[in-house]
Write a protein that holds these residues in place. Sequence first.
Motif, PDB file in Angstrom:
ATOM      1  N   ILE A 290       0.850  -1.185   0.000  1.00  0.00           N
ATOM      2  CA  ILE A 290       0.000   0.000   0.000  1.00  0.00           C
ATOM      3  C   ILE A 290       0.888   1.237   0.000  1.00  0.00           C
ATOM      4  N   VAL A 291       0.436   2.250  -0.713  1.00  0.00           N
ATOM      5  CA  VAL A 291       1.141   3.524  -0.816  1.00  0.00           C
ATOM      6  C   VAL A 291       0.128   4.634  -0.588  1.00  0.00           C
ATOM      7  N   CYS A 292       0.464   5.601   0.248  1.00  0.00           N
ATOM      8  CA  CYS A 292      -0.411   6.753   0.479  1.00  0.00           C
ATOM      9  C   CYS A 292       0.316   8.030   0.064  1.00  0.00           C
ATOM     10  N   PHE A 293      -0.466   9.027  -0.339  1.00  0.00           N
ATOM     11  CA  PHE A 293       0.159  10.285  -0.744  1.00  0.00           C
ATOM     12  C   PHE A 293      -0.843  11.427  -0.666  1.00  0.00           C
ATOM     13  N   LEU A 294      -0.315  12.596  -0.366  1.00  0.00           N
ATOM     14  CA  LEU A 294      -1.084  13.835  -0.437  1.00  0.00           C
ATOM     15  C   LEU A 294      -1.041  14.379  -1.855  1.00  0.00           C
ATOM     16  N   ASP A 295      -2.065  15.127  -2.227  1.00  0.00           N
ATOM     17  CA  ASP A 295      -1.988  15.888  -3.462  1.00  0.00           C
ATOM     18  C   ASP A 295      -0.745  16.774  -3.395  1.00  0.00           C
ATOM     19  N   TYR A 296       0.012  16.833  -4.491  1.00  0.00           N
ATOM     20  CA  TYR A 296       1.297  17.529  -4.429  1.00  0.00           C
ATOM     21  C   TYR A 296       1.128  19.005  -4.074  1.00  0.00           C
ATOM     22  N   ASN A 297       0.074  19.639  -4.544  1.00  0.00           N
ATOM     23  CA  ASN A 297      -0.146  21.048  -4.194  1.00  0.00           C
ATOM     24  C   ASN A 297      -0.333  21.209  -2.687  1.00  0.00           C
ATOM     25  N   ASP A 298      -1.081  20.275  -2.077  1.00  0.00           N
ATOM     26  CA  ASP A 298      -1.268  20.324  -0.624  1.00  0.00           C
ATOM     27  C   ASP A 298       0.054  20.087   0.100  1.00  0.00           C
ATOM     28  N   LEU A 299       0.830  19.126  -0.400  1.00  0.00           N
ATOM     29  CA  LEU A 299       2.122  18.830   0.218  1.00  0.00           C
ATOM     30  C   LEU A 299       3.054  20.036   0.135  1.00  0.00           C
ATOM     31  N   TYR A 300       3.094  20.665  -1.015  1.00  0.00           N
ATOM     32  CA  TYR A 300       3.990  21.808  -1.193  1.00  0.00           C
ATOM     33  C   TYR A 300       3.566  22.975  -0.306  1.00  0.00           C
ATOM     34  N   GLN A 301       2.276  23.275  -0.287  1.00  0.00           N
ATOM     35  CA  GLN A 301       1.793  24.372   0.543  1.00  0.00           C
ATOM     36  C   GLN A 301       2.047  24.109   2.023  1.00  0.00           C
ATOM     37  N   TYR A 302       1.891  22.866   2.429  1.00  0.00           N
ATOM     38  CA  TYR A 302       2.090  22.523   3.839  1.00  0.00           C
ATOM     39  C   TYR A 302       3.532  22.772   4.271  1.00  0.00           C
ATOM     40  N   THR A 322      -6.073  17.152   5.941  1.00  0.00           N
ATOM     41  CA  THR A 322      -6.365  16.887   4.533  1.00  0.00           C
ATOM     42  C   THR A 322      -6.369  15.388   4.263  1.00  0.00           C
ATOM     43  N   GLU A 323      -7.327  14.921   3.484  1.00  0.00           N
ATOM     44  CA  GLU A 323      -7.401  13.500   3.158  1.00  0.00           C
ATOM     45  C   GLU A 323      -6.316  13.121   2.155  1.00  0.00           C
ATOM     46  N   GLU A 324      -5.903  11.859   2.238  1.00  0.00           N
ATOM     47  CA  GLU A 324      -4.880  11.335   1.338  1.00  0.00           C
ATOM     48  C   GLU A 324      -5.496  10.336   0.366  1.00  0.00           C
ATOM     49  N   ALA A 430       6.844  12.791  -1.340  1.00  0.00           N
ATOM     50  CA  ALA A 430       7.241  11.716  -0.440  1.00  0.00           C
ATOM     51  C   ALA A 430       6.015  11.302   0.362  1.00  0.00           C
ATOM     52  N   GLY A 431       6.087  10.119   0.955  1.00  0.00           N
ATOM     53  CA  GLY A 431       4.947   9.653   1.736  1.00  0.00           C
ATOM     54  C   GLY A 431       5.203   8.281   2.331  1.00  0.00           C
ATOM     55  N   PRO A 432       4.180   7.681   2.943  1.00  0.00           N
ATOM     56  CA  PRO A 432       4.337   6.382   3.611  1.00  0.00           C
ATOM     57  C   PRO A 432       4.020   5.208   2.694  1.00  0.00           C
ATOM     58  N   THR A 433       4.648   4.089   2.967  1.00  0.00           N
ATOM     59  CA  THR A 433       4.361   2.855   2.240  1.00  0.00           C
ATOM     60  C   THR A 433       4.621   1.669   3.154  1.00  0.00           C
ATOM     61  N   ALA A 434       3.997   0.554   2.836  1.00  0.00           N
ATOM     62  CA  ALA A 434       4.227  -0.700   3.564  1.00  0.00           C
ATOM     63  C   ALA A 434       3.985  -1.853   2.609  1.00  0.00           C
ATOM     64  N   PHE A 435       4.705  -2.940   2.814  1.00  0.00           N
ATOM     65  CA  PHE A 435       4.439  -4.147   2.027  1.00  0.00           C
ATOM     66  C   PHE A 435       4.758  -5.376   2.863  1.00  0.00           C
ATOM     67  N   TRP A 436       4.037  -6.451   2.570  1.00  0.00           N
ATOM     68  CA  TRP A 436       4.173  -7.691   3.321  1.00  0.00           C
ATOM     69  C   TRP A 436       3.949  -8.864   2.381  1.00  0.00           C
TER      70      TRP A 436
END
Length: 469
Positions: A290-302, A322-324, A430-436
């Motif tokens: 699974i990979v999660c990410f913010l909209d890049y505009n939201d990430l940049y503004q943050y 903000t939702e991802e 950039a953002g979070p990820t996990a795999f199993w």
Amino acid sequence: MTELLDLCYDVLIRILEEIDPEDVGRCAQTSHGFNDFIKQNTRLYKAQYLRNFDDPRRRPTDPEPAWIPELQRLVRCRKMLESANGDLKRDEFRFIASTLDTLIATGSTDSLGESHNQQLITKLFQPIYQNHGAFLCRSSLYDRCSKPSQKPADDEEDRQLSAKLLCLFGIPSGNVGNRVLSAHTYARSRVYDLRNYTDATAWGPFRDDGSMRVDWEMVESLMVVLCYNSGLCGRQFIHRFRPPWTQPLEGVLPARDRILPAYPPKLYAQPEIPLSLRDPYNVSGVWSRIVCFLDYNDLYQYNFNAEAMKVPADQPRDPIHTEEAIRHIVMDLKVTEVLAPSEFDNQALPVVKFTGTSRSVDLYGDPNANSKLRGSVRLTPDGEVRWRTISVFYGEERWRSEGIQVGGVRSQRGVIGTWFDKDMDPHGPAGPTAFWKICDTNELDSEGSEEVEVEEEDEEDGVWFLQEL
């Protein structure tokens, strides 16, 4: 009338082996004779240990532990956790937390999938809200979001230990899980704060001192964000897409009959032995990601708007509401090389390199998910399992990830880490990820997934297989 101490040795030992360890201690207080019989009786302490806890010897060649002090330590820890004295638990945080860490590290499941250690920890933490808060919620994540009575540990190492225990315990449903997930906006602020992605942290969940020690507080935040987002997604009800940390200690304790012997020195240099047998990490197979990410505009503004730039470097940014977006990916990996560890790696195990493919489950033809893969697995200097993956599109790298396998070598808990741009751009994304791992073979049933073909590359683009990581 025959007294208890008049019984033959074997009968008396059998009686004492069948009672609780606490009662053995009470028996020792009844007379000098009983005390002398019990206090240095290694056979009795060993039998009591194995009756109440998992055998800490992982392999037949492992040395015998010091049964007497180890049992006394575990019984003392258990009694403290069963107590309602909150002040005692706060004062003994380091002793109890380190004992729990050892209890998890030495745990294993039997042929029926049961574990004394797992049952005990579940009993002491899932229904007992006080214990969960006193030991698993003491990282800096709870400095801003908890009640005044819920304070993080004073010492940095204690906060790291608390975060590690939470990562190992997991985020089960119910009150304790809801308590952890209530911190998701603060966890998200840490995960998407691009100041945490530097060369010193290797852009992964490592401490910012360049030591490559795991930053368990970062891993904790990554897990909280991924778990919260997965809970909002319907695919959580499909087993292979459910994160393997929704039950206490899920996937962390190995099956005793599958624990491998110690890795033989120089085994990696034996070319006549198949790669799969030389790979101690069990890389080859199918993995769910699974990979999660913010909209890049939201990430940049943050990170880079006027207000964000005023935040001091040692202060956290505001929580993110903000939702991802979340993406589900299936990876098919195969070992390609098993090499000697470098001078900067832990020498206990080799470096394993792999290649493979990834395909999107959510969107057919997703250009950011359907790709070739390559990567490596190795031990960090302090013995944690470090995974690196690189996504390759038509011979060109696009995304990278750095992660830690929670629970150690071959842990079914999987890998939790970060993904980022291949150029490590300080402006993201950039953002979070996990795999199993979901199976050792390359066969998947059709439930919940679609066949997605990765477009074939030209033969000349295949040189990425040979590139060094």
